[in-house]
Every structure is written in structure tokens, then in C-alpha cells.
Design an enzyme around this catalytic site. Sequence first.
Site, mmCIF file in Angstrom:
data_model
loop_
_atom_site.group_PDB
_atom_site.id
_atom_site.type_symbol
_atom_site.label_atom_id
_atom_site.label_comp_id
_atom_site.label_asym_id
_atom_site.label_seq_id
_atom_site.Cartn_x
_atom_site.Cartn_y
_atom_site.Cartn_z
ATOM 1 N N ASP A 149 -9.312 37.469 54.165
ATOM 2 C CA ASP A 149 -10.597 37.611 53.478
ATOM 3 C C ASP A 149 -10.506 38.848 52.587
ATOM 4 O OD1 ASP A 149 -13.169 37.348 52.643
ATOM 5 O OD2 ASP A 149 -14.095 37.521 54.619
ATOM 6 N N ASP A 190 -11.764 33.775 47.599
ATOM 7 C CA ASP A 190 -11.277 35.002 48.235
ATOM 8 C C ASP A 190 -10.993 34.850 49.724
ATOM 9 O OD1 ASP A 190 -13.935 34.619 48.891
ATOM 10 O OD2 ASP A 190 -14.401 36.757 48.966
ATOM 11 N N GLU A 191 -10.857 33.619 50.210
ATOM 12 C CA GLU A 191 -10.732 33.431 51.652
ATOM 13 C C GLU A 191 -9.872 32.205 51.940
ATOM 14 O OE1 GLU A 191 -13.802 32.963 55.451
ATOM 15 O OE2 GLU A 191 -14.558 32.906 53.396
#
Length: 474
Positions: free
Chosen positions: A11, A105-106
Site C-alpha cells: 500500500d 496504489d495497492e
Amino acid sequence: MRAAPTILHLDMDAFFAAAEQAAKPSLRGKPVVVGGLGPRGVVATASYEARRFGVHSAMPMGQARRLAPNAAYLVPRFAFYRSISEQVMELLGRLSPLVEPLSLDEAFVDLEAGGLADDGASARAVGERLRAGILATTGLTGSVGLAGSKMIAKIASEEAKPDGLVLIEPGTERELLGPRSVRILPGVGPATGEHLRRAGMTTVSDLSEAGEDELVRLLGRAHGASLHRMAQGYDDRPVVAERDAKSVSVEDTFDVDLHDRVRIRTEVERLAERCVGRLRASGHSGRTIVLKVRRYDFSTLTRSETLRGPTDDPVVVREAAGRLLEAVDTTGGVRLLGVGVSGLADYTQEDLFAQAEAEAEGERVGASVAASASASAAVSGAAAEGLGSASAAAGGAVPDESAAVERRWAPGHDVRHAVHGAGWVQGSGVGRVTVRFEEPWSAPGRVRTFSVDDPELEPSEPLPLVRGECRAGA
């Protein structure tokens, strides 16, 4: 459940805001908020400096401004964030063939499938190398969680924030989860959490003690049984490399309710064009066209039309969305419009009837588009005088650069001046635009103000965050 912590969850830390701080030296160490800047905008991401004031994602932007009046408020630059995300996902792809992106973003990574880790020590080494690689490639930091299941790996990455790594050994899950709030479990949102609280269950250990039968009685068979297993620490969901998209859609929320039917039609056509652009970029076509309209009183209407076959033709989608709009009462005003395509396929079925109609009515369509453009220009002119408004997506739709000046010189967006070089917009209004001239690798730069129509100032592509990195258009 695995015997070794070989499921990794990455993350990125405050991704959008951190990317803006990395691109703008003058914002480093200062509160930064990214999101829709209109009165109905919401926060997409807040930097850790802004979070100290209580600002968080999904908060109304007006509330954020009251909590942190001195923060920098910027419009999202999704193309920029996507380019960084692609670099990160490429690094993840080197670790394993099984990478499951959840957002820009993960992502989850199955290290066992990549043959790089089979115990805690090797998994930790891979995680540390990944964090170092992300920092070297993008200049940003990411937090890593390692565990024997996806649920626990995600919890671990949250504990690792910011810029850390946490490994949770398999077999310790129940001890870890017991005292935590029920909200830590996947699928327990505010409504379910409140329902459980009224039943006297606030911690994960409460769920375990209640037993499966009681949870099934409260939440239903599927949800209750799943939640009981997770409360015991069991999660056997695999890392899935690809997720089939079910739909593609775009939407805009407007600062001021739209009342004029011509303007509303123009916005629907513009959204249809953007939606088709995303549809084609994903390599899909679709059969069902969906129109979403949120009215002045927050009531939301959804209308759909299913075609005879999948299409990615902008004329077909635009006309279908227009027909759907005709059946919607917009009296009183519209605050949000959206256009989507579902029933996706990886091929396009040529619609000969639609082609024939498009050819026969080409002149009418051209005239309609011209009239729409004229209406849009008139509205944009009014907006520049403070009589109208530019639309800003509450969830962060990318501003349309062909629209009003205020939208073109959006705060945070990149510009280049013929004399002063690269910079970014700090703000604009009353015919002026303020620019700070600096680069990701420079010292904080100077601020200068120009006329909004200065011929030496123009929009620019983002610079790479790490010097020497190549990016198209940079």
C-alpha cells in the site's frame, strides 16, 4: 491459510498527496490535500501532515478547508498517478506471476508462486528489496504487510504505515485479531458494525465467542458464516492475477446545479466521449449503455439501454445516452451526471443499422455537435465571469482542458513558461494565474503571476519524480 507468510500486500503511503509533494519541493513536509476543489468536492488523499489536523479521505472538501485552512489544495492528476502506478506494478510483476491490483496504489502479491520466498526470513527479504526498489524508481514510499492470508497481510501493511514493513507469522492470527474492533474485518462497514454493536459485539473476539449460528441469525447465511471464519483468522482467498472488468463509467459532479437542457445534453455527450475513450483503452466493447442522473434533491436515477451487440462506437454510445436523457425529468436542476457501459466483451459487433443511421444523419449530428460546442463555450465564458461553474468530479474526474480558463489552470497542474521553464499552478482567478517554478529535483522555486492568456505560458506534461527516468512527453 498458509504455513509461511508468503502473501504480500503493498500500500503506497498517501499516494496522490505524496506524489504531489515529490513533484513540488515547496510542498514537502507541509499539509497537502488532493481532491475536488468545488463546494461539493471531496478529499481523495491527504498527506500525513494534513491528517494531523483531522483531514482524511472521503471528507467533504469544505470541512477539510475548515480543519486545515493553510494546507495546499490541489486538483488530482490521474494520468500522472497512473504512470507512477505502472512503474510500481512492473516491480511487483518481477516478484511473481500472481499480482492482484486493487487500485493504483495497492496490490496483493503471491510470493510463493514466484518462487522467491518459502519462509518468514526470505519473505521479509523480498519485502525490503521491494520497498527499496520502489523508492529508487519513483522517489515514493510504500508500506508492506506479509502474512499467510490476504486479510492478515492487509492488516499488517496498515500497521506498517508509513514507510514500514510488518510480518505476521501464521498461527498468531487469532491472538492478533481478538482485541481489535470488528471494523477491521473485510465486509464490516459502518452499517454492519452498528448492527453488531447493538447486539453487544464490538471486538473480533466477541464474534468468535458468539458463534457461527448467532452471526448467521444476525447477518444471513453467507455473510454470517464468512465473518465467523474471518474472526477465527481463516481466510483462504487466493491472489487472483486478473480481474475481469464488469463496467466502464465516468461521472462529474457540478459546483452549481445545471438547469439548462442544452447544457445538460452537452455534458452527457462529453461524458459519453470520455467513457468510450476509457472503454477502448481497456480493450473492451459493451452492450448496455447506462445514464446516471443525481438531481437537486439528491435523488438518483439510473436508466439503461441494451444494444443488439457490443460496441465501442462513440456515436452509438452518445446517441444512446441522449435517448436515455430524454426520458429523465431534470426540472429543478441536476448536480451529477454519469455515463457508463456494461456487459463488456473483448470484441465489437458491427451494427450496420447504426452505421447507416450515422451516415444518413451525419449532417444533423455535426450540426448538433457544433451547437453543443457553441453552448459549452457560452457557458464557459459565463463561468469565467463568475456566472456559471466548471464541473469538478467529486471522486476526482480529470478536468476537461478544452473548457473554461479556471479549469485549464487547475491548482497543481503542470505548466511551462518560455522564459522561466517548468512550474505548476498555485491558483488562478480574475484573469491572472500564479505559478511556482520548480522541478522535483530542484530547491523550492519562486512564484510569479501572469495573465491567463499569456502566450508564453502553456500546459505541460509532468516531469519524472526521479531524475534520469524517461516518460513519454516529459
